[in-house]
Design an enzyme around this catalytic site. Structure first.
Site, PDB file in Angstrom:
ATOM      1  N   ASP A  54       0.874  -1.159   0.000  1.00  0.00           N
ATOM      2  CA  ASP A  54       0.000   0.000   0.000  1.00  0.00           C
ATOM      3  C   ASP A  54       0.926   1.228   0.000  1.00  0.00           C
ATOM      4  OD1 ASP A  54      -2.266   1.709   0.789  1.00  0.00           O
ATOM      5  OD2 ASP A  54      -1.335   1.686   2.770  1.00  0.00           O
TER       6      ASP A  54
ATOM      7  N   ASP B 232       0.114   5.151   1.195  1.00  0.00           N
ATOM      8  CA  ASP B 232       0.039   6.062   2.345  1.00  0.00           C
ATOM      9  C   ASP B 232      -0.005   5.303   3.659  1.00  0.00           C
ATOM     10  OD1 ASP B 232      -0.409   9.005   1.386  1.00  0.00           O
ATOM     11  OD2 ASP B 232      -1.560   7.741   0.028  1.00  0.00           O
TER      12      ASP B 232
ATOM     13  N   ASP C  97      -1.821  -0.450   5.709  1.00  0.00           N
ATOM     14  CA  ASP C  97      -2.201   0.094   7.019  1.00  0.00           C
ATOM     15  C   ASP C  97      -3.679   0.462   7.125  1.00  0.00           C
ATOM     16  OD1 ASP C  97      -2.074   2.346   5.246  1.00  0.00           O
ATOM     17  OD2 ASP C  97      -2.185   3.611   7.038  1.00  0.00           O
TER      18      ASP C  97
HETATM   19  O1  LIG Z   1      -4.490   3.244  -0.199  1.00  0.00           O
HETATM   20  P1  LIG Z   1      -3.556   4.295   0.296  1.00  0.00           P
HETATM   21  O2  LIG Z   1      -2.332   4.446  -0.548  1.00  0.00           O
HETATM   22  O3  LIG Z   1      -3.229   4.110   1.748  1.00  0.00           O
HETATM   23  O4  LIG Z   1      -4.378   5.670   0.164  1.00  0.00           O
HETATM   24  C1  LIG Z   1      -5.441   5.980   1.066  1.00  0.00           C
HETATM   25  C2  LIG Z   1      -5.626   7.479   1.113  1.00  0.00           C
HETATM   26  O5  LIG Z   1      -4.317   8.013   1.373  1.00  0.00           O
HETATM   27  C3  LIG Z   1      -4.156   9.422   1.328  1.00  0.00           C
HETATM   28  O6  LIG Z   1      -4.751  10.002   2.472  1.00  0.00           O
HETATM   29  C4  LIG Z   1      -4.163   9.621   3.712  1.00  0.00           C
HETATM   30  O7  LIG Z   1      -2.777  10.045   3.720  1.00  0.00           O
HETATM   31  C5  LIG Z   1      -2.590  11.498   3.680  1.00  0.00           C
HETATM   32  C6  LIG Z   1      -1.098  11.762   3.598  1.00  0.00           C
HETATM   33  O8  LIG Z   1      -0.396  11.145   4.636  1.00  0.00           O
HETATM   34  C7  LIG Z   1      -3.262  12.115   4.904  1.00  0.00           C
HETATM   35  O9  LIG Z   1      -3.092  13.524   4.895  1.00  0.00           O
HETATM   36  C8  LIG Z   1      -4.751  11.751   4.907  1.00  0.00           C
HETATM   37  O10 LIG Z   1      -5.376  12.259   6.069  1.00  0.00           O
HETATM   38  C9  LIG Z   1      -4.932  10.225   4.861  1.00  0.00           C
HETATM   39  O11 LIG Z   1      -6.303   9.886   4.728  1.00  0.00           O
HETATM   40  C10 LIG Z   1      -4.718   9.987   0.058  1.00  0.00           C
HETATM   41  O12 LIG Z   1      -4.595  11.395   0.085  1.00  0.00           O
HETATM   42  C11 LIG Z   1      -6.150   9.544  -0.175  1.00  0.00           C
HETATM   43  O13 LIG Z   1      -6.631  10.023  -1.395  1.00  0.00           O
HETATM   44  C12 LIG Z   1      -6.157   8.009  -0.215  1.00  0.00           C
HETATM   45  O14 LIG Z   1      -7.481   7.553  -0.425  1.00  0.00           O
END
Ligand SMILES: O=P(O)(O)OC[C@H]1O[C@H](O[C@H]2O[C@H](CO)[C@@H](O)[C@H](O)[C@H]2O)[C@H](O)[C@@H](O)[C@@H]1O
Length: 351
Positions: free
Chosen positions: A91, A93, A294
């Site tokens: 994954d 983020d 995560d």
């Molecule tokens: O599937 P992933 O790669 O884990 O993406 C899930 C979401 O991740 C991002 O948002 C999350 O991370 C950001 C940066 O650390 C944080 O600011 C935010 O609060 C988290 O929700 C991304 O911006 C989303 O579009 C994804 O859906």
């Protein structure tokens, strides 16, 4: 005193994880045992309050028993991998990059990039993210890995077309180096509605301070990390009102984010299966998929691994959580250590 108590707990529970390893472990007889009447810093036993962070540690330690650290268990995990083809799914983020306030600044470190590159040179590796595929590529910048964006609804995978999937949604494309790959986009039909919805959401949420709409191509994220608690209800209502106008979409929740997704039967778990098929491992018993993630959306992939009875679902979490994962890593820095070890093991075993 708190550190001694923590050390004592780790020893008492027989843990040898990184947290414990980072500290000098003394024999149990030497460690200070909890003493309820020991005075606090002010020296008054009556004023001593329960140490909440210690309670959290105790819960985490007991959760670790069910979901052991993939670092402490590395040898055991890897000895089962001998003779199998490892495939790595990651994954983005919260796994390859730490969670930060600004979604556009979720950069991965050069060290992490180099570890992913090493791993990808040894084993087929894919990054499956909620972000748009282009955005993840922009962060990762590696041509050695496959990318699945929009929670797996936009896959750029191996050249082979997957016969069990609708050819209508598969097309040929070239990566940045000119290599031919297959793109699979099962939610293509939803694009016109997504574009309209995106404009509406941007307009309606602009009245709420801190709200941020992110275009993830086949899905949309509405971030509320910077929205005041008292404004959250209004934001949620506004998002629900827009989505209600478009049949065939639903909402899911992530880390301080509301995600709008087309209601097709497709998630990160399906993307994992699709990639396994295109890599030639559809019904293989010789494959060992490792999935590290995560988020709640990663649970769909953990479920698939559990159903196949194959591989290692690894959750990244420093808090006890309900999860289908078998192993755990605390944070992206532990993910980095795990990937480095995996690459080293692969290098040694290929000699
Ligand atoms: O599937 P992933 O790669 O884990 O993406 C899930 C979401 O991740 C991002 O948002 C999350 O991370 C950001 C940066 O650390 C944080 O600011 C935010 O609060 C988290 O929700 C991304 O911006 C989303 O579009 C994804 O859906």
């Amino acid at each position: 005193m708190r550190e001694n108590l923590k050390r004592w707990l780790y020893q008492a529970m027989g843990f040898q994880n990184e947290l414990a390893r980072n500290q000098r472990i003394e024999p149990i007889s030497k460690a200070t045992k909890p003493n309820k009447t020991e005075p606090n810093a002010a020296g008054d036993p009556k004023d001593s309050k329960p140490d909440l962070s210690l309670c959290a540690d105790v819960k985490y330690i007991s959760w670790l028993k069910e979901h052991p650290s993939a670092l402490s268990s590395f040898q055991e995990m890897i000895s089962a991998a001998k003779g199998k083809c490892i495939v790595v799914f990651l994954d983005y983020d919260g796994t390859l990059s730490p969670i930060v306030n600004d979604p556009d600044s979720a950069f991965m470190s050069d060290l992490m990039r180099s570890a992913v590159r090493q791993v990808a040179r040894l084993y087929p590796t894919a990054i499956i993210s909620g972000r748009s595929r282009q955005k993840v590529y922009g962060f990762v910048k590696l041509d050695e890995v496959f990318y699945a964006g929009s929670h797996g609804m936009d896959i750029m995978g191996p050249t082979i077309q997957a016969s069990s999937y609708d050819g209508k949604y598969q097309s040929k494309s070239l990566d940045k180096k000119g290599n031919e790959l297959t793109v699979f986009q099962p939610a293509q039909d939803f694009l016109p509605s997504i574009e309209k919805m995106l404009n509406e959401l941007e307009e309606t949420t602009s009245e709420i301070n801190g709200a941020l709409v992110e275009d993830n191509r086949f899905c949309i994220s509405v971030h509320y990390r910077h929205v005041l608690q008292e404004d959250f209800g209004l934001l949620e209502k506004k998002v629900q009102a827009v989505v209600a106008k478009y049949p065939g979409f639903h909402l899911t929740r992530g880390k301080k984010v509301i995600e709008i997704r087309p209601s097709i039967k497709w998630n990160k778990g399906d993307a994992l299966l699709y990639l396994l098929e295109t890599l030639g491992f559809a019904n293989s018993s010789d494959v060992l998929p490792i999935y590290i993630g995560d988020d709640r959306t990663d649970e769909d992939a953990f479920k698939v691994l559990n159903c196949r009875g194959q591989g290692y679902p690894i959750i990244v979490s420093s808090n006890p959580r309900d999860t289908l994962a078998s192993y755990s890593l605390r944070d992206p820095s532990e993910v980095l250590s795990f990937l480095i070890r995996l690459a080293r093991w692969g290098d040694l075993s290929s000699v």
